[in-house]
Design a protein around this motif. Structure first.
Motif, short mmCIF file in Angstrom:
data_model
loop_
_atom_site.label_atom_id
_atom_site.label_comp_id
_atom_site.label_asym_id
_atom_site.label_seq_id
_atom_site.Cartn_x
_atom_site.Cartn_y
_atom_site.Cartn_z
N GLN A 131 43.38 26.89 -32.23
CA GLN A 131 41.99 26.71 -32.68
C GLN A 131 41.79 25.29 -33.21
O GLN A 131 40.79 24.63 -32.88
CB GLN A 131 41.76 27.73 -33.79
CG GLN A 131 40.34 27.90 -34.24
CD GLN A 131 40.30 28.93 -35.36
OE1 GLN A 131 41.02 29.95 -35.32
NE2 GLN A 131 39.49 28.67 -36.36
N THR A 132 42.75 24.80 -34.00
CA THR A 132 42.65 23.46 -34.58
C THR A 132 42.63 22.39 -33.49
O THR A 132 41.86 21.43 -33.55
CB THR A 132 43.85 23.23 -35.54
OG1 THR A 132 43.89 24.32 -36.44
CG2 THR A 132 43.73 21.94 -36.32
N GLN A 135 39.23 22.53 -31.75
CA GLN A 135 38.20 21.98 -32.64
C GLN A 135 38.26 20.46 -32.67
O GLN A 135 37.23 19.79 -32.60
CB GLN A 135 38.44 22.56 -34.04
CG GLN A 135 37.20 22.57 -34.94
CD GLN A 135 36.14 23.51 -34.40
OE1 GLN A 135 36.38 24.68 -34.23
NE2 GLN A 135 34.95 22.96 -34.11
N GLN A 139 35.30 17.92 -31.74
CA GLN A 139 34.79 16.94 -32.71
C GLN A 139 34.79 15.53 -32.12
O GLN A 139 33.84 14.77 -32.32
CB GLN A 139 35.66 16.97 -33.97
CG GLN A 139 35.04 17.87 -35.04
CD GLN A 139 36.01 18.22 -36.15
OE1 GLN A 139 37.05 17.57 -36.31
NE2 GLN A 139 35.67 19.25 -36.90
N GLN A 144 29.40 20.21 -32.48
CA GLN A 144 29.57 20.99 -33.71
C GLN A 144 29.53 22.50 -33.44
O GLN A 144 30.00 23.29 -34.25
CB GLN A 144 28.43 20.66 -34.71
CG GLN A 144 28.34 19.19 -35.08
CD GLN A 144 29.60 18.68 -35.78
OE1 GLN A 144 30.29 19.42 -36.47
NE2 GLN A 144 29.94 17.41 -35.55
N SER A 146 30.05 26.36 -32.22
CA SER A 146 31.25 27.20 -32.11
C SER A 146 31.34 27.67 -30.65
O SER A 146 30.66 28.60 -30.24
CB SER A 146 31.09 28.37 -33.07
OG SER A 146 31.92 29.41 -32.70
#
Ligand SMILES: NC(=O)c1ccc[n+]([C@@H]2O[C@H](COP(=O)([O-])OP(=O)(O)OC[C@H]3O[C@@H](n4cnc5c(N)ncnc54)[C@H](O)[C@@H]3O)[C@@H](O)[C@H]2O)c1
Length: 474
Positions: A131-132, A135, A139, A144, A146
């Protein structure tokens, strides 16, 4: 549904082929261009029973495609599976470089909402790391929204029976945490697997961390049964008891059951060794210890060398001038997978002690030779390894036959032919395929794993070379 699968290996191809067979539109992507070229020219980079037919059917119906293009795969799938390898690192922990690199690649191409499903076997906390990575990529692109949910869906198929396992699962474990997308993701996964839940619900829903740990717990439990039986078998050898009788005696207890109670030369393959190691390391990282699993691993390491110890018992440490037949190279029947196969340890140890080895595997001859070529540091050792065209060719002239993989074609050999063609009629059976009494009656020295067999216990090769014996007698 539109599905993308990243990683076209044993798990990815079986998952892709089976989901296509249920009518889903599947794209399999792999970073290995050669694999994709093979798949696109109607070939298969691996062997798995039934996979060729399954792929041919779904290719012809246009339900499965293969690519190296991540943008195409991300665009296509509303559900994207990650099914890349998670090999052991030096310290035993799982190497997540492929999983995390795939996560970043997906993140670079994400434009609309996708369910990212981790099918690779990964330690607890990996979904969060995936997930990180995703993300971070979004970014970088200033997004932004989801655009994804990462869930866990560990795979429990067995190589050699993978299609049957996938199509008739005992259970489907899905780890999904509470989030704003929970309902949408739950519905998509319900729909994706609905064919398997028609008779009764097979899906077990849980949180992501529990799903990740469930896979390791399952493999560690199965490995434990194998090492436990191997220990009891080794004790049986010392006590003159018979492991096959004991297996039936304990398996009849419904709390134990008959599966996974076979003694042998130890477990190998791409899962049990690496997953037990990773579980041990996970516990160490938490300041804890997996004492049972550590013992399971130690017993298995010992068991992989047991046949060599028996060879040494019969012939001494120096095996130069002796010839051994090895039946079976793959880590188990019905696969060409050589990852952590016991045969690799056994053959290396024989060659290191000066022996000549004639090996045969019905399927994994080429893969076996490649694996051993990479294991062996000295060309001279490799030059004493010969790949036979048949089981009988391997056994001809051998001082002993070592049965390492329980392929069906090894179950009923012509023992008279074997006895005639071998230099010494000695069978060291690492899979307990044969009846000790029958071989004793045939005049073949036999030693299984934990089998009651006095002939084998008494057998000693007085003069190592039968031919020399007859020469000196004349
Ligand atoms: N093999 C099994 O029986 C089995 C059973 C259950 C679970 N698992 C788990 O499933 C996972 C996959 O296992 P496997 O045996 O299928 O592995 P595999 O090595 O057969 O296949 C992995 C594939 O991923 C590809 N790959 C690697 N990096 C990639 C990338 N960045 N992009 C696209 N493709 C990439 C490789 O080229 C390879 O074809 C592992 O975590 C394993 O532990 C395996």
């Amino acid at each position: 549904m539109k599905i993308s699968i990243v990683g076209a290996g044993y798990v990815g191809l079986v998952t892709g082929g089976c989901l296509a067979d249920l009518g889903h539109q599947v794209i399999c992507i792999d970073s290995d261009a050669n694999k994709v070229a093979t798949l696109n020219s109607a070939g298969l980079p691996i062997y798995e029973p039934g996979l060729q037919e399954l792929m041919a059917r779904n290719r012809a119906e246009g339900r499965i495609h293969f690519t190296t293009d991540m943008a195409e795969a991300v665009d296509h799938g509303e559900v994207i599976f990650i099914a890349v390898g998670t090999p052991s690192k030096e310290d035993g922990s799982a190497d997540l470089q492929h999983v995390l690199s795939v996560a970043s690649q997906i993140g670079r191409h994400l434009k609309s909402f996708k369910v990212i499903v981790n099918k690779s076997t990964v330690p607890v906390g990996t979904a969060y790391r995936v997930q990180t990575c995703l993300q971070a990529e979004l970014q970088k692109r200033g997004i932004q929204d989801s655009l994804f949910e990462v869930i866990s869906n560990p795979e429990f198929l067995k190589e050699g029976a993978a299609i049957k396992d996938f199509m008739h699962p005992d259970r489907i474990v899905i780890g999904l945490d509470e989030s704003t997308n929970y309902k949408t993701v739950h519905q998509k996964m319900e729909l994706l697997y609905s064919s398997f839940n028609r008779h009764h619900a097979r899906t077990i829903w849980m949180d992501v961390r529990s799903a990740e740990l469930t896979k390791y717990a399952a493999n560690a439990m199965l490995a434990t049964r194998i090492s436990f039986m191997n220990e009891i078998a080794n004790l049986s050898d010392l006590l003159g008891a018979d492991i096959d009788s004991i297996r039936r005696g304990i398996g009849a207890d419904q709390r134990i059951g008959h599966d996974f109670l076979y003694a042998g030369t130890g477990y190998g393959g791409s899962c049990f060794p690496k997953d037990t190691r990773a579980l041990i390391q996970t516990a160490l990282d938490c300041g804890s210890q997996m004492k049972v699993v550590t013992a399971v691993e130690n017993v298995n390491d010992h068991q992989k060398s047991l046949l060599v110890a028996r060879v040494i018992q019969h012939f001494g440490e120096d095996l130069s001038g002796l010839q051994f037949a090895v039946w079976g190279l793959a880590f188990k029947p019905n696969t060409d997978d050589m990852r952590e196969a016991p045969s690799r340890i056994i053959i290396q140890e024989l060659l290191k002690r000066g022996a000549t080895v004639h090996a045969f595997d019905p399927l994994a001859g080429k893969e076996g030779y490649e694996a051993l070529s990479s294991d062996l540091k000295h060309f001279e050792e490799l030059s004493r390894l010969h790949m036979a065209e048949s089981a009988y060719e391997a056994a001809s002239g051998a001082d002993a036959l070592l049965v390492v993989t329980e392929w069906k074609t090894f179950h009923h050999p012509d023992f008279e032919t074997l006895k005639e063609s071998m230099n010494h009629a000695l069978i060291l059976d690492g899979r307990n395929l044969y009846d000790p009494q029958m071989l004793q009656d045939l005049g073949i020295a036999y030693q299984g794993i934990g089998r009651r067999n006095q002939l084998a216990l008494n057998f000693k090769v007085g003069n190592r070379h039968k031919n020399q014996e007859s020469a000196s007698a004349s």
